[in-house]
Design a protein around this motif. Structure first.
Motif, PDB file in Angstrom:
ATOM      1  N   LEU A 135      79.537  54.841  25.191  1.00  0.00           N
ATOM      2  CA  LEU A 135      78.453  54.095  25.814  1.00  0.00           C
ATOM      3  C   LEU A 135      78.047  54.741  27.139  1.00  0.00           C
ATOM      4  CD1 LEU A 135      76.545  51.702  26.022  1.00  0.00           C
ATOM      5  CD2 LEU A 135      78.423  50.358  26.949  1.00  0.00           C
ATOM      6  N   THR A 136      79.028  55.163  27.910  1.00  0.00           N
ATOM      7  CA  THR A 136      78.723  55.828  29.178  1.00  0.00           C
ATOM      8  C   THR A 136      77.929  57.106  28.932  1.00  0.00           C
ATOM      9  OG1 THR A 136      80.714  54.930  30.216  1.00  0.00           O
ATOM     10  CG2 THR A 136      79.732  56.882  31.233  1.00  0.00           C
ATOM     11  N   ILE A 137      78.322  57.884  27.917  1.00  0.00           N
ATOM     12  CA  ILE A 137      77.593  59.113  27.577  1.00  0.00           C
ATOM     13  C   ILE A 137      76.145  58.782  27.214  1.00  0.00           C
ATOM     14  CG2 ILE A 137      77.410  60.964  25.860  1.00  0.00           C
ATOM     15  CD1 ILE A 137      80.478  60.948  25.711  1.00  0.00           C
ATOM     16  N   ALA A 138      75.962  57.761  26.356  1.00  0.00           N
ATOM     17  CA  ALA A 138      74.614  57.394  25.903  1.00  0.00           C
ATOM     18  C   ALA A 138      73.766  56.872  27.064  1.00  0.00           C
ATOM     19  CB  ALA A 138      74.707  56.354  24.797  1.00  0.00           C
ATOM     20  N   TRP A 139      74.372  56.062  27.922  1.00  0.00           N
ATOM     21  CA  TRP A 139      73.632  55.493  29.057  1.00  0.00           C
ATOM     22  C   TRP A 139      73.176  56.599  30.010  1.00  0.00           C
ATOM     23  CZ3 TRP A 139      75.591  55.134  34.273  1.00  0.00           C
ATOM     24  CH2 TRP A 139      74.721  54.472  35.136  1.00  0.00           C
ATOM     25  N   GLN A 140      74.079  57.518  30.341  1.00  0.00           N
ATOM     26  CA  GLN A 140      73.719  58.596  31.255  1.00  0.00           C
ATOM     27  C   GLN A 140      72.630  59.488  30.660  1.00  0.00           C
ATOM     28  OE1 GLN A 140      77.581  60.369  31.899  1.00  0.00           O
ATOM     29  NE2 GLN A 140      78.034  59.066  33.672  1.00  0.00           N
ATOM     30  N   ASP A 141      72.731  59.802  29.372  1.00  0.00           N
ATOM     31  CA  ASP A 141      71.726  60.627  28.718  1.00  0.00           C
ATOM     32  C   ASP A 141      70.378  59.926  28.705  1.00  0.00           C
ATOM     33  OD1 ASP A 141      70.686  62.818  27.378  1.00  0.00           O
ATOM     34  OD2 ASP A 141      71.258  62.074  25.404  1.00  0.00           O
ATOM     35  N   SER A 142      70.386  58.630  28.385  1.00  0.00           N
ATOM     36  CA  SER A 142      69.144  57.864  28.363  1.00  0.00           C
ATOM     37  C   SER A 142      68.470  57.850  29.729  1.00  0.00           C
ATOM     38  CB  SER A 142      69.431  56.429  27.905  1.00  0.00           C
ATOM     39  OG  SER A 142      68.296  55.609  28.069  1.00  0.00           O
ATOM     40  N   GLU A 143      69.265  57.642  30.781  1.00  0.00           N
ATOM     41  CA  GLU A 143      68.697  57.624  32.129  1.00  0.00           C
ATOM     42  C   GLU A 143      68.047  58.967  32.465  1.00  0.00           C
ATOM     43  OE1 GLU A 143      68.997  54.860  34.728  1.00  0.00           O
ATOM     44  OE2 GLU A 143      68.858  54.056  32.694  1.00  0.00           O
ATOM     45  N   ARG A 144      68.714  60.059  32.116  1.00  0.00           N
ATOM     46  CA  ARG A 144      68.166  61.389  32.406  1.00  0.00           C
ATOM     47  C   ARG A 144      66.867  61.622  31.634  1.00  0.00           C
ATOM     48  NH1 ARG A 144      73.736  63.023  32.099  1.00  0.00           N
ATOM     49  NH2 ARG A 144      73.400  63.530  29.902  1.00  0.00           N
ATOM     50  N   VAL A 145      66.874  61.258  30.346  1.00  0.00           N
ATOM     51  CA  VAL A 145      65.704  61.496  29.505  1.00  0.00           C
ATOM     52  C   VAL A 145      64.495  60.717  30.022  1.00  0.00           C
ATOM     53  CG1 VAL A 145      64.737  61.038  27.227  1.00  0.00           C
ATOM     54  CG2 VAL A 145      66.967  62.120  27.419  1.00  0.00           C
ATOM     55  N   LEU A 146      64.672  59.419  30.284  1.00  0.00           N
ATOM     56  CA  LEU A 146      63.536  58.587  30.684  1.00  0.00           C
ATOM     57  C   LEU A 146      63.044  58.927  32.092  1.00  0.00           C
ATOM     58  CD1 LEU A 146      64.604  55.128  29.205  1.00  0.00           C
ATOM     59  CD2 LEU A 146      62.928  56.757  28.317  1.00  0.00           C
ATOM     60  N   GLN A 147      63.927  59.428  32.923  1.00  0.00           N
ATOM     61  CA  GLN A 147      63.479  59.845  34.251  1.00  0.00           C
ATOM     62  C   GLN A 147      62.538  61.049  34.145  1.00  0.00           C
ATOM     63  OE1 GLN A 147      66.669  60.799  36.951  1.00  0.00           O
ATOM     64  NE2 GLN A 147      65.388  60.475  38.755  1.00  0.00           N
ATOM     65  N   ARG A 148      62.840  61.972  33.226  1.00  0.00           N
ATOM     66  CA  ARG A 148      62.003  63.164  33.053  1.00  0.00           C
ATOM     67  C   ARG A 148      60.791  62.896  32.178  1.00  0.00           C
ATOM     68  NH1 ARG A 148      67.107  65.730  31.849  1.00  0.00           N
ATOM     69  NH2 ARG A 148      66.448  65.686  29.669  1.00  0.00           N
ATOM     70  N   ASP A 149      60.978  62.072  31.138  1.00  0.00           N
ATOM     71  CA  ASP A 149      59.943  61.919  30.110  1.00  0.00           C
ATOM     72  C   ASP A 149      59.881  60.464  29.653  1.00  0.00           C
ATOM     73  OD1 ASP A 149      58.098  62.362  28.100  1.00  0.00           O
ATOM     74  OD2 ASP A 149      59.532  63.283  26.720  1.00  0.00           O
ATOM     75  N   PRO A 150      59.286  59.575  30.464  1.00  0.00           N
ATOM     76  CA  PRO A 150      59.329  58.136  30.150  1.00  0.00           C
ATOM     77  C   PRO A 150      58.609  57.744  28.866  1.00  0.00           C
ATOM     78  CG  PRO A 150      57.883  58.571  32.017  1.00  0.00           C
ATOM     79  CD  PRO A 150      58.608  59.837  31.737  1.00  0.00           C
TER      80      PRO A 150
END
Length: 704
Positions: A660-675
């Motif tokens: 879950l931590t891996i998925a949450w961190q990846d999601s945050e990075r993705v949406l910050q760059r490409d919402p």
């Protein structure tokens, strides 16, 4: 998100294929599709593929019968080749068919109870068989082999044989046929995971992971455990990533929605604090400040206020209600039960400088019409009640804030219906149940979170002790002494009436026992009573007309009896830790020292006793909630499933925190760059959202 990217045609074809009905699979008719749907929870190919095997049978033990007699224990799995030497047909009903066979080293009997399985078998046939090896006297037997084919088709017997969940009428052969058909239709998919993560974890691609778990090859048998673990981790992370992206997009949508600033002049809040007469805790002041800032912002608030038992959530809610009124709007406060709603009404009415009204299903006639009129014309600024608040006949003049307490007891549609009664309404949901970090991310990820992790000064700790049920008479004697001193006592039982399935004392039986044993006025409250009878029992206990209340978990929230200083919980090992903590919180509300007695079955496991021991060590509800989730899983908030991550299929295990931590961190990075998920991995991630039914973030907005 300002635009919605169009999906490539290939993605539409992929989704169309994955949504193919089960009846399109080879050899699967309407009847079998109905049975499959019971197991898979859906009628699409993807639902079938997401129904992973529960176990894997290792059929690699391939040896002679003589070797098997020495090497394979009774009940162990054997795969071998034999020649049929005889066939015994039953002489009487219910007797089995027996095929006698040998391999040159020993003999074996294959046992069947249906003629259809041996219809084409002849003496002299050479067979490859696989199944559980048993012994009948000195003879080797194999009751109903799992696999039986011609010896030259030995390779058709899987080395690793998946065991899928089944239902009555659905046989493993039909499940295997359906899964293999679905795998054959599975199209190539783009990669949505971070390539660096895949390389680091040595994860297979999505399609390979599904094939490996559903239909492992002979090559997969070597190092199987490690390969299966990586495949399951990959699929779990896929589902968690889809969930976190959906939550993240929901937050972006919420922030982009038009709202209005409810600032206020602080006059009503200052008066409420003066009436309260105590200083707020640091946690209360922090949470109140976060909520005030949200209300003053030009976008709708969506915030969760979670506080441990007795942490003072209601005061924080009152300040939010009054800020809304200061700004000229109405505020509603909804609770799941009438007793809890009335308690909130009493507190709010005492603190609020402006009049409040109460509405529930029991408010009828002229009183109801008057209240509805005051809500509609705006003369009622603060409205407190039950689910009656979201009914169609309740029309608000200008609802600016909806506060929903113990929100998990309401359905999503009900919560949205109340919030939608206003224009750009703010939503504050509250819970007294501490929520583990894992569930905060997966179930509440679209909400901002305020946490009350302090208790008001002066609250005495609750002494918690453990007692085997064999000491029941000693416990009752101690309760008798406490009652003689005027102390009130809760006694909680897990069932309403005796059950043959669960050997536990029922509330009604315990009430009868204690009524005979104790010279005291004893009440009874449980969920199967008529609501008026149950409410009367609760009121009588609150008003000290009864000294002891035998109850089920209906008292878990919303019951405030300061004179009650003892909580007895029978068969405590059958409750979750978080629920035990909530029940314990019904005492310790007065000036007297309070006690919680956990009665457990003397035969309870060591693990169960260790779990209960945590309650002796701490009153930190957040620590207890995290431990409860770690050991039992989150369960289903609707109450049907008691372990695992609720709402998930591939990531349902209790060890998903790291992923879950891996998925949450990846999601945050993705949406910050490409919402809007337009570039790079974006299109593939949009496909991921659709595959896991997380492509509608608007469904979770305002849902809590």
């Amino acid at each position: 998100m300002t635009e919605t990217p169009t999906e490539p045609p290939i993605f539409e074809r992929i989704l169309h294929t994955l949504s193919t009905p089960l009846t399109a699979l080879p050899g699967i008719g309407t009847r079998q599709a109905v049975l499959l749907q019971k197991v898979t929870g859906g009628n699409r190919i993807i639902d079938l593929l997401f129904t992973l095997p529960e176990n894997m049978i290792d059929r690699r033990t391939d040896c002679t019968l003589a070797e098997a007699r020495r090497m394979v224990p009774p009940g162990g799995v054997l795969t071998t080749r034999v020649e049929v030497t005889g066939i015994d047909r039953p002489q009487r009903p219910r007797q089995p068919f027996r095929i006698h066979a040998h391999d040159g080293t020993d003999d074996i009997d294959l046992v069947f109870f249906h003629a259809q399985f041996i219809r084409h078998i002849r003496i002299g046939d050479r067979l490859a068989i696989s199944g559980k090896l048993e012994r009948y006297g000195s003879r080797l037997t194999m009751p109903h082999p799992d696999h039986m084919v011609a010896a030259d088709r030995r390779d058709e017997i899987p080395v690793l044989d998946p065991v899928w969940p089944l239902t009555a009428g659905l046989f493993p052969s039909a499940m295997r046929r359906a899964v293999h058909g679905a795998l054959a239709l599975l199209p190539p998919l783009p990669e949505w995971q971070d390539p660096a993560l895949l390389a680091k974890r040595q994860w297979p691609d999505f399609t390979t992971a599904l094939r490996l778990l559903h239909n492992p090859s002979r090559d997969d048998a070597e190092h199987w455990s490690a390969r299966a673990e990586r495949a399951r981790a990959r699929l779990s992370c896929d589902e968690l990533l889809a969930d976190q992206l959906c939550m993240g997009i929901a937050r972006l949508h919420a922030r982009a929605r038009p709202g209005r600033a409810l600032i206020g002049n602080n006059t009503l809040r200052q008066e409420a604090l003066r009436r309260f007469g105590y200083s707020m805790t640091g946690a209360q002041a922090r949470a109140a400040g976060e909520i005030a800032a949200d209300l003053a912002a030009p976008r709708p608030m969506m915030r969760l206020l979670q506080g441990d038992v007795g942490a003072g959530k209601t005061l924080v809610a009152v300040l939010a209600l009054l800020q809304t009124v200061e700004a000229g709007a109405q505020a509603a406060f909804m609770a799941p039960t009438e007793i809890l709603a009335r308690q909130h009404y009493a507190v709010v009415a005492a603190l609020s400088p402006v009049p409040c009204v109460f509405l529930s299903g029991n408010v009828k006639g002229k009183a109801r019409r008057d209240i509805l009129a005051r809500i509609a014309d705006g003369t009622a600024s603060i409205i407190i009640g039950t689910h009656a608040l979201f009914q169609d006949k309740v029309v608000f003049h200008d609802l600016g804030l909806a506060v929903i307490d113990e929100q998990h007891r309401f359905g999503v549609a009900q919560r949205m219906k109340l919030a939608n009664k206003g224009h750009a309404s703010n939503v504050l949901v509250m819970t007294a149940t501490p929520i583990p970090r894992t569930l905060l991310l997966t179930q509440w990820g679209e909400l901002q979170v305020s946490r009350l992790d302090e208790k008001p000064p002066g609250r005495l700790p609750i002494a918690t002790s453990m007692h085997g049920l064999s000491t029941l008479e000693d416990v009752v004697a101690g309760i008798e002494r406490a009652l003689s001193r005027g102390t009130q006592v809760f006694w909680v039982c897990p069932l309403v009436e005796e059950s043959e399935a669960l050997d536990v004392a029922a509330a009604e039986a315990r009430w009868a026992f204690l009524s005979k044993r104790l010279d005291a006025r004893i009440g009874l409250a449980h969920g199967r009573q008529d609501i008026q009878i149950r409410q009367a029992a609760l009121d009588a206990f609150r008003d000290h007309e009864t000294s002891l209340l035998v109850a089920t978990t209906v008292i878990e929230v919303g019951v405030d009896v300061p004179n009650a200083a003892i909580m007895v919980i029978e068969h405590a090992e059958r409750f979750g830790l978080a629920q035990l903590h909530q029940l314990r919180g019904r005492v310790g509300r007065g000036q007297a020292r309070s006690f919680c007695l956990l009665l457990f079955d003397d035969n309870a496991s060591g693990n169960a006793k260790s779990r209960l021991a945590l309650l002796r060590e701490t009153e930190d509800g957040f620590r207890i909630a995290d431990e409860d989730f770690r050991t039992r899983g989150g369960g289903d908030l609707a109450g049907s499933r008691q372990s695992g991550l609720p709402g998930f299929r591939l990531a349902a295990g209790v060890n998903s925190d790291r992923l879950l931590t891996i998925a949450w961190q990846d999601s945050e990075r993705v949406l910050q760059r490409d919402p809007i998920l337009k570039d790079g991995r974006g299109p593939a991630l949009r496909l991921l959202l659709s595959i896991f039914d997380r492509d509608r973030p608007d469904r979770i907005l305002l849902s809590g």
